[in-house]
Structures are given as C-alpha cells and as structure tokens.
Design an enzyme around this catalytic site. Structure first.
Site, PDB file in Angstrom:
ATOM      1  N   CYS A 113      -5.913 -18.824  16.695  1.00  0.00           N
ATOM      2  CA  CYS A 113      -7.231 -19.479  16.847  1.00  0.00           C
ATOM      3  C   CYS A 113      -8.367 -18.648  16.256  1.00  0.00           C
ATOM      4  O   CYS A 113      -9.459 -19.169  16.024  1.00  0.00           O
ATOM      5  CB  CYS A 113      -7.507 -19.779  18.321  1.00  0.00           C
ATOM      6  SG  CYS A 113      -6.279 -20.880  19.038  1.00  0.00           S
ATOM      7  N   HIS A 246     -15.086 -20.994  18.702  1.00  0.00           N
ATOM      8  CA  HIS A 246     -13.786 -21.660  18.692  1.00  0.00           C
ATOM      9  C   HIS A 246     -13.771 -22.672  19.831  1.00  0.00           C
ATOM     10  O   HIS A 246     -14.190 -22.375  20.951  1.00  0.00           O
ATOM     11  CB  HIS A 246     -12.684 -20.621  18.872  1.00  0.00           C
ATOM     12  CG  HIS A 246     -11.348 -21.225  19.160  1.00  0.00           C
ATOM     13  ND1 HIS A 246     -10.830 -22.237  18.399  1.00  0.00           N
ATOM     14  CD2 HIS A 246     -10.446 -20.971  20.140  1.00  0.00           C
ATOM     15  CE1 HIS A 246      -9.653 -22.584  18.898  1.00  0.00           C
ATOM     16  NE2 HIS A 246      -9.397 -21.832  19.952  1.00  0.00           N
ATOM     17  N   ASN A 276      -8.421 -28.503  20.983  1.00  0.00           N
ATOM     18  CA  ASN A 276      -8.303 -27.196  20.338  1.00  0.00           C
ATOM     19  C   ASN A 276      -7.507 -27.346  19.042  1.00  0.00           C
ATOM     20  O   ASN A 276      -6.303 -27.583  19.075  1.00  0.00           O
ATOM     21  CB  ASN A 276      -7.607 -26.230  21.301  1.00  0.00           C
ATOM     22  CG  ASN A 276      -7.497 -24.817  20.755  1.00  0.00           C
ATOM     23  OD1 ASN A 276      -7.686 -24.585  19.567  1.00  0.00           O
ATOM     24  ND2 ASN A 276      -7.170 -23.880  21.624  1.00  0.00           N
TER      25      ASN A 276
HETATM   26  N1  ACO Z   1      -2.531 -32.390  34.286  1.00  0.00           N
HETATM   27  C1  ACO Z   1      -2.465 -32.334  35.631  1.00  0.00           C
HETATM   28  N2  ACO Z   1      -2.153 -31.217  36.294  1.00  0.00           N
HETATM   29  C2  ACO Z   1      -1.908 -30.112  35.577  1.00  0.00           C
HETATM   30  C3  ACO Z   1      -1.974 -30.106  34.164  1.00  0.00           C
HETATM   31  C4  ACO Z   1      -2.286 -31.324  33.524  1.00  0.00           C
HETATM   32  N3  ACO Z   1      -2.366 -31.422  32.193  1.00  0.00           N
HETATM   33  N4  ACO Z   1      -1.676 -28.867  33.715  1.00  0.00           N
HETATM   34  C5  ACO Z   1      -1.460 -28.107  34.805  1.00  0.00           C
HETATM   35  N5  ACO Z   1      -1.589 -28.847  35.924  1.00  0.00           N
HETATM   36  C6  ACO Z   1      -1.432 -28.441  37.305  1.00  0.00           C
HETATM   37  C7  ACO Z   1      -0.524 -27.263  37.470  1.00  0.00           C
HETATM   38  O1  ACO Z   1       0.821 -27.666  37.518  1.00  0.00           O
HETATM   39  C8  ACO Z   1      -0.993 -26.699  38.788  1.00  0.00           C
HETATM   40  O2  ACO Z   1      -0.433 -27.462  39.816  1.00  0.00           O
HETATM   41  P1  ACO Z   1      -0.010 -26.764  41.205  1.00  0.00           P
HETATM   42  O3  ACO Z   1      -1.260 -26.207  41.778  1.00  0.00           O
HETATM   43  O4  ACO Z   1       0.557 -27.919  41.961  1.00  0.00           O
HETATM   44  O5  ACO Z   1       0.977 -25.708  40.816  1.00  0.00           O
HETATM   45  C9  ACO Z   1      -2.494 -26.966  38.776  1.00  0.00           C
HETATM   46  O6  ACO Z   1      -2.712 -28.005  37.790  1.00  0.00           O
HETATM   47  C10 ACO Z   1      -3.319 -25.757  38.401  1.00  0.00           C
HETATM   48  O7  ACO Z   1      -2.714 -25.158  37.259  1.00  0.00           O
HETATM   49  P2  ACO Z   1      -3.390 -23.926  36.543  1.00  0.00           P
HETATM   50  O8  ACO Z   1      -2.608 -23.584  35.314  1.00  0.00           O
HETATM   51  O9  ACO Z   1      -3.613 -22.839  37.535  1.00  0.00           O
HETATM   52  O10 ACO Z   1      -4.787 -24.585  36.140  1.00  0.00           O
HETATM   53  P3  ACO Z   1      -6.081 -23.908  35.577  1.00  0.00           P
HETATM   54  O11 ACO Z   1      -7.230 -24.231  36.438  1.00  0.00           O
HETATM   55  O12 ACO Z   1      -5.869 -22.484  35.200  1.00  0.00           O
HETATM   56  O13 ACO Z   1      -6.307 -24.734  34.240  1.00  0.00           O
HETATM   57  C11 ACO Z   1      -5.970 -24.466  31.858  1.00  0.00           C
HETATM   58  C12 ACO Z   1      -5.320 -24.688  33.227  1.00  0.00           C
HETATM   59  C13 ACO Z   1      -6.885 -25.643  31.561  1.00  0.00           C
HETATM   60  C14 ACO Z   1      -4.906 -24.361  30.797  1.00  0.00           C
HETATM   61  C15 ACO Z   1      -6.808 -23.173  31.946  1.00  0.00           C
HETATM   62  O14 ACO Z   1      -6.052 -22.120  32.426  1.00  0.00           O
HETATM   63  C16 ACO Z   1      -7.372 -22.805  30.626  1.00  0.00           C
HETATM   64  O15 ACO Z   1      -8.218 -23.485  30.101  1.00  0.00           O
HETATM   65  N6  ACO Z   1      -6.942 -21.669  30.051  1.00  0.00           N
HETATM   66  C17 ACO Z   1      -7.367 -21.296  28.736  1.00  0.00           C
HETATM   67  C18 ACO Z   1      -6.316 -21.695  27.836  1.00  0.00           C
HETATM   68  C19 ACO Z   1      -6.783 -22.141  26.505  1.00  0.00           C
HETATM   69  O16 ACO Z   1      -7.849 -22.666  26.311  1.00  0.00           O
HETATM   70  N7  ACO Z   1      -5.921 -21.901  25.560  1.00  0.00           N
HETATM   71  C20 ACO Z   1      -6.168 -22.294  24.249  1.00  0.00           C
HETATM   72  C21 ACO Z   1      -5.596 -21.346  23.334  1.00  0.00           C
HETATM   73  S1  ACO Z   1      -6.369 -19.800  23.438  1.00  0.00           S
HETATM   74  C22 ACO Z   1      -7.837 -19.991  22.933  1.00  0.00           C
HETATM   75  O17 ACO Z   1      -8.000 -20.795  22.104  1.00  0.00           O
HETATM   76  C23 ACO Z   1      -8.935 -19.196  23.500  1.00  0.00           C
END
Ligand code: ACO
Length: 319
Positions: A113, A246, A276
């Site tokens: 990214c 980004h 993304n």
């Molecule tokens: N739909 C519904 N529920 C979901 C989904 C989905 N798509 N994905 C995960 N969940 C659930 C999980 O299973 C979990 O359930 P549980 O509590 O029953 O176990 C719950 O939601 C919480 O999961 P987390 O992974 O803890 O959720 P979080 O609040 O951390 O959000 C996310 C996840 C959106 C991926 C977040 O961590 C994030 O934005 N991270 C940054 C990642 C990113 O942007 N990466 C891009 C590449 S790197 C970059 O470009 C910077």
C-alpha cells in the site's frame, strides 16, 4: 535546482461495482458493519480482460493527456503494484509496450500500500540524478484476485483500480516534490502478507492480515512520518492545503488527523466508493481532488501511506 513537477494526473476504475449489500449476499457481513468499521460502501472489481496492466495503461493515457504530453516525452515508467499480471516480466514493461514507448527504462516496485509514495520518491531521485527527464509513475492493483472471498475480515476491505502521475524534471520555479521519507520495519512482515509465492508455495496465495495490529501501527507510523517530512522541509503542518492519504480505513484517517491536530476536512477521502486499492489509492484520491476543484496549482499536498512489510512513507508536493 531540478525539481520533479507533477504535470499530469489520471486514474481508472473497473466498470463493475460491488456494494456492501452485494457482498453480504455471499459473505457473512452487513453494510452496517463495513460502513461503521471502515467507511467503505463499495469497491470496483476487475472483470474479464481487465488486469493490472490494462488499468495502468488507461490511467497512464489519461495522465499524459492531462499533462498535454505524448509517449515520445516519457523516458521512465515506475509501476507500483503487488498484483502484477505475471511473476515476470515487470508489468511496467508490458505497459511500456502497450503505450508504444521504446526508450528509457520501466520497472515494477513492490511496497504494497506504500507503493505509490515509494515509486514517487524513486522517480524523484532518478529525475534529479539526470537518469530521466519525464516519468510515468503508476499505482495499479487487482487485489480482488488475491483475496480469500470466504474471509470476511479481509475481503470486504479491498478493491481494484489504478492511478498515474506524469512527473517532469524542471529547473527553477517552486513547484514539485519538496521532500519525502520512506520507512520500513520487516519485523512486522507477517502481520499483513500473502500466503503464497513462486519461491515458497509456487502459487499466488491469498491476503492474510492481523487487522487490529495493522490499525495500531498505521496511525502511529503515518502521523510520525508526516511530522518528519514537513519538519525536514521547514513547512508547518497548518500550512498544508490537502492531505492525500492511502485510502484504507476512515477510522485510521480520523485517528491520524486528530493525533496531528489537523482539520479532517483537509483530508481527501475516496475510500467510501473504491475501498482499499493499495498502491493505486493515493493517485485515485489525488485525481478525485483535482477533478472536483479541491486541489489547485501552487497548493501544498502531503501524501502518506502505510502497508505490508510494514512499509510507510510520505511525499510533500507543491502542486
Ligand atoms: N462483517 C461482520 N463481522 C465481521 C467482519 C465483517 N466483514 N469482519 C470481522 N468481523 C467480526 C469478527 O469476526 C469479530 O467477531 P467476534 O467478536 O464475534 O469474534 C468482530 O467482527 C470484531 O473483529 P475485529 O477484527 O476485532 O474487528 P475490528 O474492530 O478490529 O475491525 C478491521 C476490523 C476493520 C479490519 C480493523 O481492524 C481495521 O480496519 N484494521 C486495519 C486494517 C486495514 O485497513 N488494512 C488495510 C491494509 S493496511 C493499510 O492499508 C494501512
């Protein structure tokens, strides 16, 4: 003094749009969850015949036309991508051939990214060193092809697209790239990676991510890097007209803005409609800002990214 001036910008998105509701038909997710956690509402998905190369070529043609330049002017192509058409040759050389360019050099650059800020910094250095006079810097990705569509934690986040800048070496004037800083920390390489490759599994593999870890590092690294780049250039954060980050997650951008004490309205955000797109996201957002009359000539723009590796970096531009 030679400066690398952005003289043209272009971008391209695949025709096919997949909304959160479309996704929810085959993945256990909802529009509400995706919008609330990420800000993403839709993404574009490459169809039959659309590849990283074809998207890159379309964005490059638009950038050249925006610059009022032709293929004869280009003597360097750097294509930032993690989803090349082939393991080799570099997709940049395929783009070069498709555009009909036979001089100069073309190569791919892989920093996930952060690819576009890495490519801009590399082009800037080559232009300043006199290795080239006019560079096409492209970010193009088809992440839909490396997603595990059964993993709801990752497949909802990404989309396909491309964006391109034409950079020209110019003497005098105050426009151009004023500074940049690239960073990486390979200790985190397995927090966001693809579980395949020619030398290990002999397969392409699928994207895997520890979302929370990525989130945490993204805010800290990007905010620190933005301060470093502006301080080194002697520019106050308050004097930046536009931040073109980004486009990964709206919450990452909100946290970064508040950590820096910067008005959120100065952040150009387009992730709601294309998700993304990795290395393509900064030029896509930049072109959106340009086409909508936000970014104007003479303004200061700070581009910032963080991605797998971890890699991160920022480029300060007077447009
Ligand atoms: N739909 C519904 N529920 C979901 C989904 C989905 N798509 N994905 C995960 N969940 C659930 C999980 O299973 C979990 O359930 P549980 O509590 O029953 O176990 C719950 O939601 C919480 O999961 P987390 O992974 O803890 O959720 P979080 O609040 O951390 O959000 C996310 C996840 C959106 C991926 C977040 O961590 C994030 O934005 N991270 C940054 C990642 C990113 O942007 N990466 C891009 C590449 S790197 C970059 O470009 C910077």
């Amino acid at each position: 003094m030679i400066r690398s001036v952005v003289v043209g910008v272009g971008s391209e998105l695949p025709q096919n749009i997949m909304t959160n509701n479309d996704l929810a038909k085959f993945v256990d997710t909802s529009d509400e969850w995706i919008t609330e956690r990420t800000g993403i509402r839709a993404r574009h998905i490459a169809g039959e015949g659309e590849t990283t190369k074809t998207l890159a070529v379309a964005a490059a043609r638009q950038a050249l036309s925006n610059a009022g330049l032709s293929i004869e002017d280009v003597d360097l192509i750097i294509l930032a991508t993690s989803t090349p058409d082939h393991t080799f040759p570099a997709t940049a050389t395929e783009v070069q051939a498709e555009l009909g360019i036979t001089k100069g050099a073309a190569f791919d650059l892989q920093a996930v990214c952060s690819g576009f800020v890495y490519a801009l910094t590399t082009a800037d250095a080559l232009l300043k060193a006199g290795q080239a006079t006019c560079a096409l810097v492209i970010g193009s990705e088809t992440f839909s092809r490396i997603l595990d569509w059964s993993d709801r934690a990752t497949c909802v986040l990404f989309g396909d697209g491309a964006g391109a800048f034409v950079l020209q070496a110019q003497k005098g004037g105050n426009a151009g790239i004023l500074g940049s800083k690239l960073r990486s920390d390979g200790r985190h390489c397995m927090k966001l990676y693809v579980d395949g490759g020619p030398s290990t599994t002999r397969t392409v593999g699928h994207l895997r991510m520890e979302g929370r870890e990525v989130f945490k590092h993204a805010v800290v690294n990007m905010a620190e890097n933005m301060l470093e780049v502006t301080t080194a250039a002697g520019i106050a954060m308050a004097d930046i007209d536009w931040f073109v980050p980004h486009q990964a997650n709206k919450r990452i951008l909100d946290s970064t803005a508040s950590k820096l004490g910067v008005a959120r309205e100065k952040f150009i955000i387009t992730l709601d409609h294309h998700g993304n797109t990795s290395a393509a996201s900064i030029p896509l957002a930049f072109n959106h800002g340009l086409q909508n009359g936000l970014i104007k000539r003479g303004q200061l723009v700070l581009m910032e990214a963080m991605g797998g590796g971890f890699t991160w970096g920022g480029v300060l531009l007077r447009f």
